[in-house]
Design a protein around this motif. Structure first.
Motif, short mmCIF file in Angstrom:
data_model
loop_
_atom_site.label_atom_id
_atom_site.label_comp_id
_atom_site.label_asym_id
_atom_site.label_seq_id
_atom_site.Cartn_x
_atom_site.Cartn_y
_atom_site.Cartn_z
N ASN A 238 7.79 9.58 -17.84
CA ASN A 238 7.69 8.35 -17.06
C ASN A 238 6.48 8.49 -16.15
O ASN A 238 5.86 9.53 -16.08
CB ASN A 238 8.90 8.20 -16.14
CG ASN A 238 10.18 8.06 -16.91
OD1 ASN A 238 10.16 7.55 -18.02
ND2 ASN A 238 11.27 8.51 -16.33
N ARG A 239 6.24 7.43 -15.42
CA ARG A 239 5.25 7.57 -14.33
C ARG A 239 5.91 8.40 -13.24
O ARG A 239 7.12 8.38 -13.06
CB ARG A 239 4.90 6.19 -13.79
CG ARG A 239 3.92 5.45 -14.65
CD ARG A 239 2.81 4.79 -13.83
NE ARG A 239 3.28 4.31 -12.53
CZ ARG A 239 3.73 3.06 -12.31
NH1 ARG A 239 3.79 2.21 -13.32
NH2 ARG A 239 4.09 2.69 -11.11
N ARG A 241 7.53 9.67 -9.92
CA ARG A 241 8.27 8.97 -8.89
C ARG A 241 7.63 9.31 -7.53
O ARG A 241 6.94 10.31 -7.40
CB ARG A 241 9.73 9.40 -8.89
CG ARG A 241 10.41 9.11 -10.21
CD ARG A 241 11.77 9.77 -10.27
NE ARG A 241 12.77 9.00 -9.54
CZ ARG A 241 14.09 9.22 -9.66
NH1 ARG A 241 14.54 10.16 -10.44
NH2 ARG A 241 14.95 8.51 -8.99
N THR A 242 7.93 8.49 -6.54
CA THR A 242 7.37 8.77 -5.21
C THR A 242 8.51 9.16 -4.28
O THR A 242 9.54 8.49 -4.22
CB THR A 242 6.65 7.53 -4.66
OG1 THR A 242 5.69 7.14 -5.62
CG2 THR A 242 5.95 7.85 -3.34
#
Ligand SMILES: C=C(O[C@@H]1C=C(C(=O)O)C=C[C@H]1O)C(=O)O
Ligand SMILES: NC(=O)CC[C@H](N)C(=O)O
Length: 724
Positions: A238-239, A241-242
């Motif tokens: 996935n991209r 996470r922050t």
């Protein structure tokens, strides 16, 4: 003439030092590439057509005896191949013994076994010892071949075997371990000489090896080290996470009170605290909710279970393995934005059993009727967490969930009140305590020693389990008692159904820093002295660091762990501390530190580096300090000596952070229970706890002292049940 990239065949006889040997060969033979094979992977007939592709063969050490087919595999045939197939060979320990036995030598048991001990080696200063000065060599053998020996001198066969047999064959061998970290003067120097002599012999015979890389790869696999980390199941990517995070300075924060604020007293909820109750720096609290994802798996199952919001789903592993699945899962959870100073931002927290490691060694784990109730992997994915810096009293509240700032600020405000833990009644005393029986334990120590004398093992970590039945009650109160009786750097309280686990472990197994440049550190403990009146630090130093027995015990595990680490990261492994005495609540311990990282020169796909620590963990279980060496044979022996599975005890617990770092401790000085026991024992009125304890048995062990040592370790936990 030397070929550009000499190919070396390294034969592994199931030893736990083989990768150390590979690292030594790599340093000794410029630009070589090393193919490692097990001694039973091929027959000599399968090997023959390929032998001349190699510039040299190294025959490694191993358990057992050179005259037993099961122990020696095809090695015995290497020495007698027809002239046209001969390749220079260097044998180590079992390798030397095999060479000598095949040429008429007699194998005998040593009168005095010196596993992990250092001997001074006398030599002629010629041949593989040319220009070699003093040699202090580490020994790992119980057997020897009949060689004339003078007093204390180590039996050593270094001559071209051809001289004795008229065959003029380029075979050399040593009985000691040139690759041990404590061998001085007889490692690199001797291997470089071997290589020089091998090159000379090859050119005299005009036998330039002509390796075909493709065929070699097909037959022998990739050269060591294979630095390709798993990159399967890419669809999980996935991209990143922050992470949202805020640090509060709370000078009066109390970790126990903090857990109580988060509802630890509700025994029906999941809970996980990794607690630096003494000496450590950070305590990590997982703030779980019914939505938290629980991942569990038992060996022998082809699926894993995901539990979330009261629903369990089974995921078919479809031919991949659980480690790879978890690795891929974590690639998909990658996060950015946390503080570099905080070791844990969120990620997997939980426990792995001893048996998941046994399974990894390809040793069968007997099927269990109640597998799902005794998971071997029991992890929870933590999205919200609090990390307390117990030194500065800075408390970092963090969340991987989107738009969670309000929860963070609200939690920070609440935590300001977490200063005084709730009072609690002393936990109920046990209804029964069944400890290991002295006579049986001592007879097992003697059986271990027999395996050590026969050459099957160099060290065996023998353990036993204590079973305690108490009226059912608060496991949290039990933990509070343990925490105050035996505070430890790797304390922990985990309730991940069906397992409840309380730890006061002093031992780190493996930590790995977040990439780039991920550094893996292992800290085996081996050597224990009970604290008592008059046992000052100086006396403990003398009893531990000054003891040949304790240092040997520790060194064997250091060499084993170097091997485990070399197996994954390649050449760059260092022993940064050797046999340092550390003080804990009830014992002094002897500790060493081994560190490794991916070599600068290696160019693996660095984007996979966040999987490095997990890969080291997977390849290094069970912890060497809980098995002995060589690991595989020792585990097999222990299976026959101990009563059943070790389960949670002797495994590891800790975390793997979404940033790629991690920290896992050895599960000792701890106790555990399962929610559901087999039906015949099931009863809501009782809790059934198990405590494991044991110690390393070596040839120097005194059975009475080993019994005492096991009891010292046991009582560090047992006294939280029965009082001091
Ligand atoms: C086996 C245990 O401890 C292990 C054995 C030790 C030893 O033999 O000195 C020390 C620490 C642990 O690696 C235990 O605590 O039960
Ligand atoms: N380290 C070794 O190779 C040991 C060889 C043999 N098993 C012995 O004990 O003598």
């Amino acid at each position: 003439m030397t070929p550009e990239t000499p190919k070396v065949l390294l034969v592994d006889s199931y030893d736990s030092f083989t990768f150390n040997l590979a690292a030594l060969v790599q340093r000794s033979i410029p630009n070589c590439s090393i193919h490692i094979v097990k001694n039973d992977q091929f027959t000599i007939d399968q090997l023959l057509p390929h032998l001349r592709s190699f510039s040299a063969i190294i025959v490694g050490p191993g358990p057992g005896s050179p005259d037993k087919a099961h122990d020696i595999g095809f090695v015995k045939d290497l020495w007698k191949v027809a002239d046209e197939y001969v390749v220079p060979i260097f044998g180590v320990c079992l390798g030397l013994q095999s060479l000598c036995v095949e040429y008429g030598g007699q194998i005998k048991r040593l009168n005095v076994v010196k596993h992990g001990q250092i001997s001074r080696v006398s030599h002629t200063g010629t041949d593989i010892f040319a220009e070699v000065k003093d040699v202090f060599a580490v020994r790992y053998h119980s057997l020897h071949v009949k060689v004339d020996v003078d007093g204390d001198i180590l039996p050593l066969a270094w001559t071209d075997d051809g001289e004795e047999n008229g065959l003029h064959r380029p075979f050399w061998a040593v009985q000691y371990h040139p690759e041990s970290v404590r061998t001085d003067g007889g490692g690199l120097e001797v291997f470089q000489n071997f290589w020089r002599l091998a090159v000379q012999w090859t050119s005299q015979k005009n036998r330039q090896p002509k390796p075909d890389g493709a065929i070699l790869r097909k037959m022998f696999g990739k050269a060591w080290p294979d630095l390709d980390l798993p990159r399967h199941l890419e669809h999980h990517l996935n991209r990143a996470r922050t992470l949202s995070t805020h640090t509060f300075h709370l000078p009066d924060i109390n970790v126990v009170a903090m857990c109580e604020l988060f509802g630890v007293e509700d025994e029906n909820s999941s809970f996980a605290l990794l607690d630096s109750a003494a000496q450590g720096r950070f305590s990590i609290l997982a703030c779980l909710s019914p939505d938290s994802l629980h991942i569990s798996h038992s060996v022998n199952e082809s699926h894993l279970s995901l539990r979330k919001a009261g629903t369990t789903t089974q995921v078919d592993l479809k031919g991949t393995d659980v480690w790879t699945w978890i690795s891929a899962f974590m690639r998909g959870q990658k996060a950015l934005g946390g503080s570099p100073d905080i070791p844990f931002w969120g990620g997997l927290v939980g426990m792995l059993t001893y048996e998941i490691g046994v399974d990894g060694l390809q040793i069968p784990v007997p099927a269990r009727p109640n597998a799902a109730h005794h998971p071997d992997i029991n992890l929870v994915f933590v999205e919200r967490s609090v990390v307390v810096d117990v030194m500065t009293k800075n408390v970092t509240v963090q969340s991987l969930l989107p738009n969670d700032e309000e929860w963070i600020m609200e939690t920070g405000r609440k935590l300001a009140g977490a200063t005084v833990p709730a009072a609690y009644p002393p936990p109920a005393r046990p209804l029964s305590v069944v400890t290991p029986k002295k006579e049986k334990y001592i007879s097992r120590v003697n059986e271990c020693k027999e395996y050590l004398f026969s050459g099957d093992s160099y060290e065996l970590c023998l353990t036993g389990q204590t079973h305690i039945t108490t009226p059912s009650g608060s496991s949290w109160n039990r933990y509070k008692t343990l925490r105050s009786n035996n505070p430890a750097p790797h304390s922990a309280y985990m309730r991940l159904s069906p397992t409840t686990f309380l730890s006061s472990s002093p031992e780190r197994f493996l930590s790995f820093s977040r990439p780039p440049g991920s550094l893996c550190q292992l800290r085996p403990i081996k050597g224990t002295v009970r604290k008592g009146p008059g046992v000052t630090r100086e006396i403990a130093e003398e009893l531990l660091a000054g003891s040949v027995k304790e240092v040997a015990e520790n060194l064997m595990i250091v060499d084993l762990i170097r091997h485990d680490l070399h197996g994954v990261v390649g050449e760059d492994v260092q022993v940064t501390k050797f046999c340092v005495v550390e003080e804990y609540e009830t014992v002094y311990q002897l500790v060493s530190v081994i560190e490794g990282r991916l070599s600068e020169s290696s160019s693996p796909d660095r984007s996979s580096e966040s999987q490095l620590g997990w890969e080291v963990l997977r390849k290094s279980l069970p912890p060497g300090s809980m098995t002995g060496a060589p690991k595989k044979r020792s585990v097999e022996i222990l299976q026959t000596l101990e009563d059943g599975e070790r389960m949670i005890y002797s495994g590891v617990f800790g975390y793997w952070c979404v940033s790629g770092g991690g920290d896992w401790a050895v599960t000792i000085r701890s106790c555990f229970k399962y929610d559901e026991e087999p039906a015949e024992y099931r009863d809501d009125k009782f809790d059934k706890w198990t405590i494991g304890a044991g110690g390393a048995i070596t040839a120097l062990s005194d059975p009475e002292a080993e019994w005492e040592e096991m009891n010292t370790k046991l009582s560090s936990v047992l006294r939280s049940f029965v009082g001091a």
